[in-house]
Design an enzyme around this catalytic site. Structure first.
Site, PDB file in Angstrom:
ATOM      1  N   VAL A 148      31.923  47.699  22.511  1.00 48.90           N
ATOM      2  CA  VAL A 148      31.212  46.716  21.688  1.00 48.90           C
ATOM      3  C   VAL A 148      29.823  47.275  21.398  1.00 48.90           C
ATOM      4  O   VAL A 148      29.093  47.670  22.306  1.00 48.90           O
ATOM      5  CB  VAL A 148      31.125  45.358  22.411  1.00 48.90           C
ATOM      6  CG1 VAL A 148      30.276  44.382  21.602  1.00 48.90           C
ATOM      7  CG2 VAL A 148      32.519  44.783  22.640  1.00 48.90           C
TER       8      VAL A 148
ATOM      9  N   VAL B  82      41.039  37.976  33.713  1.00 51.54           N
ATOM     10  CA  VAL B  82      41.747  36.739  34.016  1.00 51.54           C
ATOM     11  C   VAL B  82      41.290  35.589  33.097  1.00 51.54           C
ATOM     12  O   VAL B  82      42.111  34.885  32.516  1.00 51.54           O
ATOM     13  CB  VAL B  82      41.535  36.340  35.501  1.00 51.54           C
ATOM     14  CG1 VAL B  82      42.585  35.362  35.933  1.00 51.54           C
ATOM     15  CG2 VAL B  82      41.557  37.545  36.392  1.00 51.54           C
TER      16      VAL B  82
ATOM     17  N   HIS C 253      70.380  28.005  45.860  1.00 53.56           N
ATOM     18  CA  HIS C 253      70.964  28.334  44.552  1.00 53.56           C
ATOM     19  C   HIS C 253      71.186  27.047  43.753  1.00 53.56           C
ATOM     20  O   HIS C 253      71.704  26.084  44.313  1.00 53.56           O
ATOM     21  CB  HIS C 253      72.297  29.045  44.729  1.00 53.56           C
ATOM     22  CG  HIS C 253      72.996  29.275  43.416  1.00 53.56           C
ATOM     23  ND1 HIS C 253      72.606  30.274  42.549  1.00 53.56           N
ATOM     24  CD2 HIS C 253      74.022  28.620  42.810  1.00 53.56           C
ATOM     25  CE1 HIS C 253      73.375  30.229  41.481  1.00 53.56           C
ATOM     26  NE2 HIS C 253      74.235  29.231  41.599  1.00 53.56           N
TER      27      HIS C 253
HETATM   28  P1  NAD Z   1      37.618  40.016  35.174  1.00 53.40           P
HETATM   29  O1  NAD Z   1      36.970  40.993  36.076  1.00 53.40           O
HETATM   30  O2  NAD Z   1      38.941  39.464  35.536  1.00 53.40           O
HETATM   31  O3  NAD Z   1      37.785  40.661  33.727  1.00 53.40           O
HETATM   32  C1  NAD Z   1      36.708  41.147  32.988  1.00 53.40           C
HETATM   33  C2  NAD Z   1      37.245  42.115  31.963  1.00 53.40           C
HETATM   34  O4  NAD Z   1      36.200  42.416  31.056  1.00 53.40           O
HETATM   35  C3  NAD Z   1      37.705  43.438  32.575  1.00 53.40           C
HETATM   36  O5  NAD Z   1      38.980  43.764  32.095  1.00 53.40           O
HETATM   37  C4  NAD Z   1      36.646  44.434  32.115  1.00 53.40           C
HETATM   38  O6  NAD Z   1      37.134  45.736  31.959  1.00 53.40           O
HETATM   39  C5  NAD Z   1      36.217  43.818  30.804  1.00 53.40           C
HETATM   40  N1  NAD Z   1      34.880  44.209  30.358  1.00 53.40           N
HETATM   41  C6  NAD Z   1      33.756  44.360  31.105  1.00 53.40           C
HETATM   42  N2  NAD Z   1      32.714  44.691  30.316  1.00 53.40           N
HETATM   43  C7  NAD Z   1      33.180  44.739  29.049  1.00 53.40           C
HETATM   44  C8  NAD Z   1      32.584  45.009  27.790  1.00 53.40           C
HETATM   45  N3  NAD Z   1      31.296  45.296  27.680  1.00 53.40           N
HETATM   46  N4  NAD Z   1      33.367  44.975  26.687  1.00 53.40           N
HETATM   47  C9  NAD Z   1      34.686  44.668  26.776  1.00 53.40           C
HETATM   48  N5  NAD Z   1      35.299  44.413  27.954  1.00 53.40           N
HETATM   49  C10 NAD Z   1      34.557  44.434  29.063  1.00 53.40           C
HETATM   50  O7  NAD Z   1      36.533  38.875  34.953  1.00 53.40           O
HETATM   51  P2  NAD Z   1      36.624  37.442  34.278  1.00 53.40           P
HETATM   52  O8  NAD Z   1      37.826  37.313  33.448  1.00 53.40           O
HETATM   53  O9  NAD Z   1      35.284  37.206  33.702  1.00 53.40           O
HETATM   54  O10 NAD Z   1      36.802  36.497  35.530  1.00 53.40           O
HETATM   55  C11 NAD Z   1      35.872  36.582  36.615  1.00 53.40           C
HETATM   56  C12 NAD Z   1      36.560  36.328  37.908  1.00 53.40           C
HETATM   57  O11 NAD Z   1      36.882  34.946  38.036  1.00 53.40           O
HETATM   58  C13 NAD Z   1      37.915  37.022  38.056  1.00 53.40           C
HETATM   59  O12 NAD Z   1      37.793  38.353  38.448  1.00 53.40           O
HETATM   60  C14 NAD Z   1      38.559  36.212  39.105  1.00 53.40           C
HETATM   61  O13 NAD Z   1      38.098  36.651  40.345  1.00 53.40           O
HETATM   62  C15 NAD Z   1      38.046  34.820  38.809  1.00 53.40           C
HETATM   63  N6  NAD Z   1      39.082  34.059  38.083  1.00 53.40           N
HETATM   64  C16 NAD Z   1      40.285  33.869  38.672  1.00 53.40           C
HETATM   65  C17 NAD Z   1      41.275  33.190  38.005  1.00 53.40           C
HETATM   66  C18 NAD Z   1      42.599  33.004  38.665  1.00 53.40           C
HETATM   67  O14 NAD Z   1      42.676  33.202  39.861  1.00 53.40           O
HETATM   68  N7  NAD Z   1      43.649  32.631  37.947  1.00 53.40           N
HETATM   69  C19 NAD Z   1      41.055  32.694  36.730  1.00 53.40           C
HETATM   70  C20 NAD Z   1      39.823  32.932  36.142  1.00 53.40           C
HETATM   71  C21 NAD Z   1      38.830  33.613  36.838  1.00 53.40           C
END
Ligand code: NAD
Ligand code: FAD
Length: 476
Positions: free
Chosen positions: A249, A194, A455
């Site tokens: 990575v 996200v 609508h």
């Molecule tokens: P996330 O869990 O959404 O995404 C993390 C991503 O990083 C995943 O797709 C994962 O597979 C990937 N990943 C993990 N380790 C990795 C690596 N070593 N190399 C490459 N990719 C890797 O976490 P986030 O984006 O850090 O956000 C944290 C949390 O904050 C979210 O899960 C959400 O709960 C919250 N958030 C919500 C919103 C919203 O509601 N719009 C916005 C921002 C954050």
């Protein structure tokens, strides 16, 4: 004598501040302790969400989307804007003004509701029959307070990669990504979650070349597969994000002005140099400084505070809510748990249904969903019917110039009860509420199909998706 409270809340994010306000409304003598300091070194209530999360990210998404509209979307309306430019410091200052207004607003709400606000780090010191001794440490000075009940709402912190600790100069966490002083030419993002997608969108629209490196083989696997497929197409082809999935990575090396990431993808070793690197690979529960061991507060294997369905911890009269416990790390989930715990303390019988928590990703187009995805129903062998309607055939979406995306509804094949709704398209964040209400009331797709929708409105796409479940759409 230390000050004594009916309730001490530790943390003033959306979980903590809402718990404190609701408890005070219910007549509890309440204190809320929070240790967040903003970039100016001042205490600032509201936690991650208000200071370095939900609110500032949405402010920057709006600014960058406006810039995108001026550059690429106004011409179709016959509007010509010459020499459009973006002043990043002005955009960041606007964001900070919004944050300051809201965080100051929490201080005002605390005064209005007679919540005692204490700045500092709250830690368990001792447990006794009459309650808990909590130590509040501010700038090295400690004071003790007494609490009959405690709610822990200490939230979460960004997970760093061991090979790349955050410095918020070159390697950025969420706070760094929200405070860049200028648009980097080459921006790397590790994690297509996200934060990666929202922050990547902001800086891409402002002109950065953005490369997103994701470990999982698929894209946005938490979302419905049809939504993820559509999103990947739009984000890569139209927005211009370079998204690589299935990436390992291998190393991250910091230079004077750039960061080089070495990674393996599709069996090949690659390297990329970035001017800034955002690491957004998830968040971890924040229990540091709580002194949980001193009183035997149990954590689970992943470091979350262990709670039951009502947010009760292993300790009598101690509850925990929000990001520091199981369930989605979302502000609205934290706030609902907060209200429920405060009301439970007051002898009421509230309930939070974690099955119907909506998710929103504030990209353009927005993505929102509630309930089960099609792949999860298929994997579980649930019989379902699916209906989908594209915004291309929705008059309001066409008038807005936002025809991409669709609404998809999944309903039980036997009972027609709605099991999940998935949206990618304009104002998905607002549209999803109808689906949440419907699902909370146990509605069927036919219920939505028989409700009058205004609508022209975007909500007609929800109506048509419900009609599509029964294969009787009217406008495609
Ligand atoms: P996330 O869990 O959404 O995404 C993390 C991503 O990083 C995943 O797709 C994962 O597979 C990937 N990943 C993990 N380790 C990795 C690596 N070593 N190399 C490459 N990719 C890797 O976490 P986030 O984006 O850090 O956000 C944290 C949390 O904050 C979210 O899960 C959400 O709960 C919250 N958030 C919500 C919103 C919203 O509601 N719009 C916005 C921002 C954050
Ligand atoms: P937090 O908001 O993290 O608050 C915890 C507070 O407790 C902090 O102020 C912390 O400093 C303080 N604290 C910690 N330990 C102690 C201690 N021992 N003593 C005193 N104080 C302590 N969610 C959404 O629903 N929608 C979004 O659009 C959204 N966007 C986001 C964007 C970004 C960039 C990020 C990072 C997150 C986003 N989130 C979003 C997630 C959301 O911010 C969290 O789910 C939410 O803030 C959790 O609330 P909380 O009260 O549990 O914890």
């Amino acid at each position: 004598m230390p000050q004594a409270f009916d309730l001490v809340v530790i943390g003033a994010g959306p979980g903590g501040y809402v718990a404190a306000i609701r408890a005070a409304q219910l007549g509890f003598k309440t204190a809320c302790i929070d240790n967040f300091k903003n970039a100016a070194g001042k205490p600032s209530l509201g936690g991650t969400c208000l200071n370095v999360g939900c609110i500032p990210s949405k402010a920057l998404l709006e600014s960058s989307e406006n810039y995108e509209r001026v550059q690429h979307k106004f011409a179709a309306h016959g509007i010509t804007v010459k020499d459009a430019s973006i002043d990043v410091p002005t955009m960041i200052a606007r964001k900070q003004k919004i944050v300051d207004q809201f965080t100051g607003g929490i201080a005002g709400l605390f005064r209005k509701n007679k919540v005692t606000s204490l700045h500092g780090t709250g830690a368990f010191k001792a447990a006794a029959a009459e309650g808990y001794t909590i130590e509040v440490t501010t700038d090295g000075k400690a004071e003790e307070i007494q609490a009959k009940h405690v709610i822990v709402a200490t939230g979460s912190v960004p997970r760093a990669l061991p090979m790349a600790p955050f410095d918020n100069e070159l390697i950025l966490d969420n706070a760094g990504a929200l405070s860049l002083k200028q648009t980097p030419k080459r921006l790397g993002v590790i994690g297509a979650g996200v934060i990666g997608l929202e922050m990547g969108s902001v800086w891409r629209r402002l002109g950065a070349e953005v490369t997103v490196l994701e470990a999982l083989p698929g894209f946005l696997q938490a979302a419905d597969e049809a939504v993820a497929k559509e999103a990947l197409k739009i984000f890569t082809k139209e927005l211009g994000l370079a998204i690589r999935t299935g990436v390992t990575v291998q190393s991250i090396e910091k230079g004077k002005k750039s960061v080089t990431v070495a990674y393996a993808v599709d069996g090949k070793d690659e390297r990329a140099e970035f001017d800034r690197l955002i690491v957004a690979v998830g968040r971890v529960p924040n229990t540091q400084g709580l002194n949980a061991d001193a009183v035997g507060l149990k954590l689970d294997a992943r470091g979350f505070i262990e709670v039951d369905g009502d947010c009760r911890t292993s300790l009598a009269n101690v509850y925990a809510i929000g990001d520091v416990v199981r369930g989605p790390m979302l502000a609205h989930k934290a706030m609902e748990e907060a209200v429920a715990v405060a009301e439970r303390l007051a002898g009421q019988a509230p309930h939070v249904n974690l099955d119907n928590v909506p998710w929103v990703i504030y990209t353009s187009p927005e993505i929102a969903w509630v309930g089960r995805t099609e792949q999860s129903l298929r994997d579980a062998g649930v019989k379902y019917r699916a209906g989908q309607f594209p915004f291309l055939a929705n008059g309001r979406a066409r008038a807005l110039g936002e025809p991409a995306g669709f609404v998809k509804m999944l309903a039980d094949a036997d009972t027609d009860r709605i099991l999940g709704v998935h949206i990618i398209g304009p104002f998905a964040s607002e549209l999803i509420s109808e689906a949440v209400v419907a699902m909370e009331f146990g509605a069927s797709s036919e219920d939505i199909a028989r409700i009058v929708h205004a609508h022209p409105s975007l909500s007609e796409a929800m109506h048509e998706a419900a009609l599509a479940v029964d294969k009787r759409t009217l406008h495609i």
